[in-house]
Write a protein that holds these residues in place. Structure first.
Motif, mmCIF file in Angstrom:
data_model
loop_
_atom_site.group_PDB
_atom_site.id
_atom_site.type_symbol
_atom_site.label_atom_id
_atom_site.label_comp_id
_atom_site.label_asym_id
_atom_site.label_seq_id
_atom_site.Cartn_x
_atom_site.Cartn_y
_atom_site.Cartn_z
ATOM 1 N N ASP A 106 -14.304 -31.990 24.550
ATOM 2 C CA ASP A 106 -13.746 -30.741 25.062
ATOM 3 C C ASP A 106 -14.575 -30.249 26.256
ATOM 4 O OD1 ASP A 106 -16.011 -29.358 24.155
ATOM 5 O OD2 ASP A 106 -15.024 -28.527 22.389
ATOM 6 N N GLU A 107 -14.215 -29.119 26.826
ATOM 7 C CA GLU A 107 -14.853 -28.649 28.060
ATOM 8 C C GLU A 107 -16.312 -28.257 27.848
ATOM 9 O OE1 GLU A 107 -13.071 -24.079 27.672
ATOM 10 O OE2 GLU A 107 -12.323 -25.456 29.213
ATOM 11 N N GLU A 108 -16.729 -28.019 26.603
ATOM 12 C CA GLU A 108 -18.127 -27.700 26.327
ATOM 13 C C GLU A 108 -18.923 -28.921 25.878
ATOM 14 O OE1 GLU A 108 -18.111 -24.581 23.465
ATOM 15 O OE2 GLU A 108 -17.495 -23.047 24.909
ATOM 16 N N GLY A 109 -18.268 -30.088 25.866
ATOM 17 C CA GLY A 109 -18.971 -31.308 25.495
ATOM 18 C C GLY A 109 -18.914 -31.667 24.029
ATOM 19 N N TRP A 110 -18.168 -30.917 23.222
ATOM 20 C CA TRP A 110 -18.080 -31.191 21.789
ATOM 21 C C TRP A 110 -16.962 -32.191 21.511
ATOM 22 C CZ3 TRP A 110 -21.784 -29.724 18.551
ATOM 23 C CH2 TRP A 110 -22.596 -28.641 18.902
ATOM 24 N N ILE A 111 -17.222 -33.069 20.545
ATOM 25 C CA ILE A 111 -16.242 -34.056 20.100
ATOM 26 C C ILE A 111 -15.946 -33.808 18.632
ATOM 27 C CG2 ILE A 111 -15.754 -36.517 19.777
ATOM 28 C CD1 ILE A 111 -17.739 -37.108 22.002
ATOM 29 N N THR A 112 -14.693 -33.663 18.292
ATOM 30 C CA THR A 112 -14.303 -33.514 16.892
ATOM 31 C C THR A 112 -14.257 -34.894 16.249
ATOM 32 O OG1 THR A 112 -13.013 -31.532 17.387
ATOM 33 C CG2 THR A 112 -12.524 -32.668 15.326
ATOM 34 N N THR A 113 -15.044 -35.090 15.188
ATOM 35 C CA THR A 113 -15.174 -36.413 14.579
ATOM 36 C C THR A 113 -13.956 -36.818 13.765
ATOM 37 O OG1 THR A 113 -16.186 -35.590 12.541
ATOM 38 C CG2 THR A 113 -17.662 -36.042 14.404
ATOM 39 N N GLY A 114 -13.157 -35.845 13.359
ATOM 40 C CA GLY A 114 -12.029 -36.151 12.473
ATOM 41 C C GLY A 114 -12.391 -36.042 11.010
ATOM 42 N N ASP A 115 -13.659 -35.657 10.708
ATOM 43 C CA ASP A 115 -14.102 -35.507 9.322
ATOM 44 C C ASP A 115 -14.254 -34.035 8.965
ATOM 45 O OD1 ASP A 115 -14.280 -38.193 8.482
ATOM 46 O OD2 ASP A 115 -16.177 -38.426 9.551
ATOM 47 N N LEU A 116 -14.158 -33.742 7.681
ATOM 48 C CA LEU A 116 -14.361 -32.416 7.129
ATOM 49 C C LEU A 116 -15.663 -32.398 6.345
ATOM 50 C CD1 LEU A 116 -10.755 -31.848 5.731
ATOM 51 C CD2 LEU A 116 -11.672 -30.964 7.887
ATOM 52 N N GLY A 117 -16.396 -31.293 6.432
ATOM 53 C CA GLY A 117 -17.636 -31.202 5.674
ATOM 54 C C GLY A 117 -18.419 -29.989 6.086
ATOM 55 N N GLY A 118 -19.711 -29.983 5.723
ATOM 56 C CA GLY A 118 -20.547 -28.836 6.026
ATOM 57 C C GLY A 118 -22.007 -29.224 6.159
ATOM 58 N N LEU A 119 -22.792 -28.342 6.773
ATOM 59 C CA LEU A 119 -24.238 -28.498 6.923
ATOM 60 C C LEU A 119 -24.933 -27.573 5.934
ATOM 61 C CD1 LEU A 119 -24.339 -28.425 10.811
ATOM 62 C CD2 LEU A 119 -25.149 -30.358 9.426
ATOM 63 N N ASP A 120 -25.968 -28.100 5.250
ATOM 64 C CA ASP A 120 -26.718 -27.228 4.362
ATOM 65 C C ASP A 120 -27.882 -26.594 5.125
ATOM 66 O OD1 ASP A 120 -28.820 -29.083 4.450
ATOM 67 O OD2 ASP A 120 -28.267 -30.014 2.544
ATOM 68 N N ARG A 131 -16.911 -34.338 3.345
ATOM 69 C CA ARG A 131 -16.009 -34.191 2.196
ATOM 70 C C ARG A 131 -14.757 -35.049 2.317
ATOM 71 N NH1 ARG A 131 -20.147 -31.430 -0.224
ATOM 72 N NH2 ARG A 131 -20.597 -29.492 0.863
ATOM 73 N N GLY A 132 -14.385 -35.438 3.519
ATOM 74 C CA GLY A 132 -13.166 -36.224 3.685
ATOM 75 C C GLY A 132 -12.741 -36.234 5.146
ATOM 76 N N ARG A 133 -11.629 -36.887 5.411
ATOM 77 C CA ARG A 133 -11.104 -36.978 6.765
ATOM 78 C C ARG A 133 -10.132 -35.835 7.042
ATOM 79 N NH1 ARG A 133 -12.833 -39.532 10.892
ATOM 80 N NH2 ARG A 133 -10.750 -40.096 11.626
ATOM 81 N N ASP A 134 -10.276 -35.246 8.216
ATOM 82 C CA ASP A 134 -9.307 -34.244 8.647
ATOM 83 C C ASP A 134 -7.922 -34.880 8.729
ATOM 84 O OD1 ASP A 134 -8.207 -31.919 9.521
ATOM 85 O OD2 ASP A 134 -9.015 -32.010 11.540
#
Length: 505
Positions: free
Chosen positions: A359-373, A381-384
């Motif tokens: 995206d315009e800020e340099g972020w890439i969506t991996t296609g995965d769902l989850g979280g950071l502790d 947790r799984g695939r988007d």
């Protein structure tokens, strides 16, 4: 962030990848084994000599800087030599092998437009001049040695699990940014077992060599033969794909003999199912770590000592991670959403005009769902893309897969979406059952789903298969599964039932 140690032989870091091998060939590791391939064993000094001899030989056959080469050897010593030789003269390589489907092979070759091929003949490969390997004992004359870190070294392929493989041009600089910064897994002299049916060279092979480790190749997938290999070759760290470890997890017979040298197993690529990692860990009595990432991005995280078993680890140097909601707003630690990554070294884009995922800020969506502790560990947790939208209701494919795998006699299950003219999508499932007299039937599995899932989550198409089709990277081949599903019988959702299993309209 993953800790890195100071490399004893690569300071300052060489500008191009083959110079890493040159440095090791002149270091105290020179006469230690670099590659073991069956009965063939090459030290760092010998591997460097053979790569230089082959580079000179390629020059005499007309290869020049910028000429793209197709490599067709299986993962092993000859492929290592060819990859390093091509890098010495600035000829970018595309590794192809027989596991690629003919239409995928033609697609990627059309994008790369190679000048020649090196290795054994490959069915379906367009007519290209095949070059010759250097003869054994050939003199290691000084070839043209490139020093430009921004030359393309490799054309890497994506998995193509949801469509045609994409082609990513990787430069020396980009590969070296990961390879020459060893993490906890890499120690001089450590034996790395590489069971590869996928594209070579992976980051794990290059990183192991760059750290002065020994790479031991074995092209197999049978769990029993794999365990014999681990024992006989005294493998300390095993690299494999989630598909390989899924095969190991399915073995029911006890381990006949312990694996005294094995320290850990590492799954690379997609996140490993927690129950699969637990089964492998219990069978081999070693931790199972993960190198989570994608073909486009390389490794994003590494887990290791101290990482929770359900985690895929912390971000590697040069990588930022965040989790966002459906609108793209960042979420705090402990909240699940879509995983995004930003690289210090920008993603180079695809060949052939494919849209960039950045995206315009340099972020890439991996296609995965989850979280950071709170400690920075990433939990996937799984695939988007595993979210199936059925008449406005979300279904997570992993939930249905986990339920099907819990049924006695089910060995594997893959759940995916099929288009529907009224509901948008419906749930489909392919199931592999054990070969036994009491194996489950399609009817019993459908009834089991109806008992435990809301109606919209129940598969409308469910078929039994002897195995799950996989692509060249060992991932489930979703396009092929959808082809098989078109011929499978449909399940009609009942019009009566409990509130839990109420029909949808």
């Amino acid at each position: 962030m993953v800790r890195r140690w100071q490399h004893p032989f690569l300071s300052p870091r060489p500008p191009v990848l083959p110079a890493v091998l040159e440095a090791l060939a002149g270091s105290p590791m020179a006469d230690q084994p670099a590659v073991i391939d069956g009965s063939r064993e090459l030290t760092f000094r010998e591997l460097n000599q053979r790569a230089r001899a082959l580079a000179a030989h390629l020059l005499t056959q007309g290869v020049r800087t910028g000429d793209a080469l197709v490599l067709t050897d299986r993962p092993g010593a000859p492929l290592c030599e060819a990859f390093l030789a091509a890098g010495l003269i600035g000829a970018p390589v595309l590794h192809l092998h027989a596991l690629l489907r003919p239409d995928d092979l033609a697609h990627v070759v059309n994008l790369v437009r190679p000048n020649a091929a090196l290795g054994p003949p490959l069915d379906g490969l367009p007519h290209l001049p095949f070059l010759q390997h250097a003869t054994p004992g050939a003199e290691a004359r000084d070839p043209l040695v490139v020093t430009d870190p921004d030359l393309v070294l490799q054309f890497r392929l994506t998995s193509g699990s949801t469509g045609k493989p994409k082609v990513i041009p990787l430069t020396h600089r980009r590969l070296l940014s990961r390879v020459a910064a060893p993490g906890d897994w890499y120690t001089p002299g450590r034996r790395h077992g590489c069971i590869q049916a996928h594209m070579f060279p992976g980051y794990q092979v290059l990183s192991a060599l760059a750290a002065g480790g020994t790479v031991v190749f074995r092209p197999l997938h049978l769990a029993s033969a794999l365990e014999d290999f681990l024992r006989e070759k005294r493998i300390e760290l095993l690299w494999g794909t989630p598909a390989l470890f899924a095969l190991v997890a399915r073995v029911k017979t006890p381990l006949p003999q312990p694996l005294p040298a094995l320290l850990a197993a590492v799954s690379s690529g997609a996140a490993l199912e927690p129950e699969c990692a637990d089964a492998v860990s219990r069978r081999w009595d070693v931790p199972v770590w993960q190198g989570y990432g994608q073909s486009e991005l390389g490794y994003l995280t590494e887990s290791g000592p101290g990482s929770p078993p359900e985690s895929v680890g912390r971000a590697v140097p040069g990588v930022q991670l965040r989790v966002v909601d459906e609108s793209g707003s960042p979420l705090p630690c402990g909240k699940d959403g879509r995983i995004q990554a930003r690289l210090e070294d920008p993603f180079p884009g695809y060949l052939g005009g494919e849209p960039s995922p950045v995206d315009e800020e340099g972020w890439i969506t991996t296609g995965d769902l989850g979280g950071l502790d709170a400690s920075g560990e990433l939990h996937v947790r799984g695939r988007d893309t595993d979210q199936i939208q059925v008449a406005g209701n979300k279904v997570h494919a992993r939930e249905v897969e986990a339920l099907l795998r819990s049924f006695p006699g089910v060995e594997e299950a893959a759940v995916f979406a099929l288009p529907h003219p009224l509901w948008g999508e419906v749930v489909a499932a392919a199931v592999v059952v054990a070969e036994s007299q009491s194996h489950p039937t399609r009817a019993t599995l459908l009834r089991f789903c109806r008992e435990h899932l809301q109606a919209w989550k129940c598969p409308r198409v469910l078929f039994l298969s002897p195995d799950l089709p996989r692509n060249a990277l060992g991932k489930v081949d979703l396009p092929r599964l959808r082809e098989l599903a078109r011929e499978a019988p449909r399940h009609v959702v009942p019009v009566t039932g409990t509130k839990r299993n109420a029909p949808f309209r």
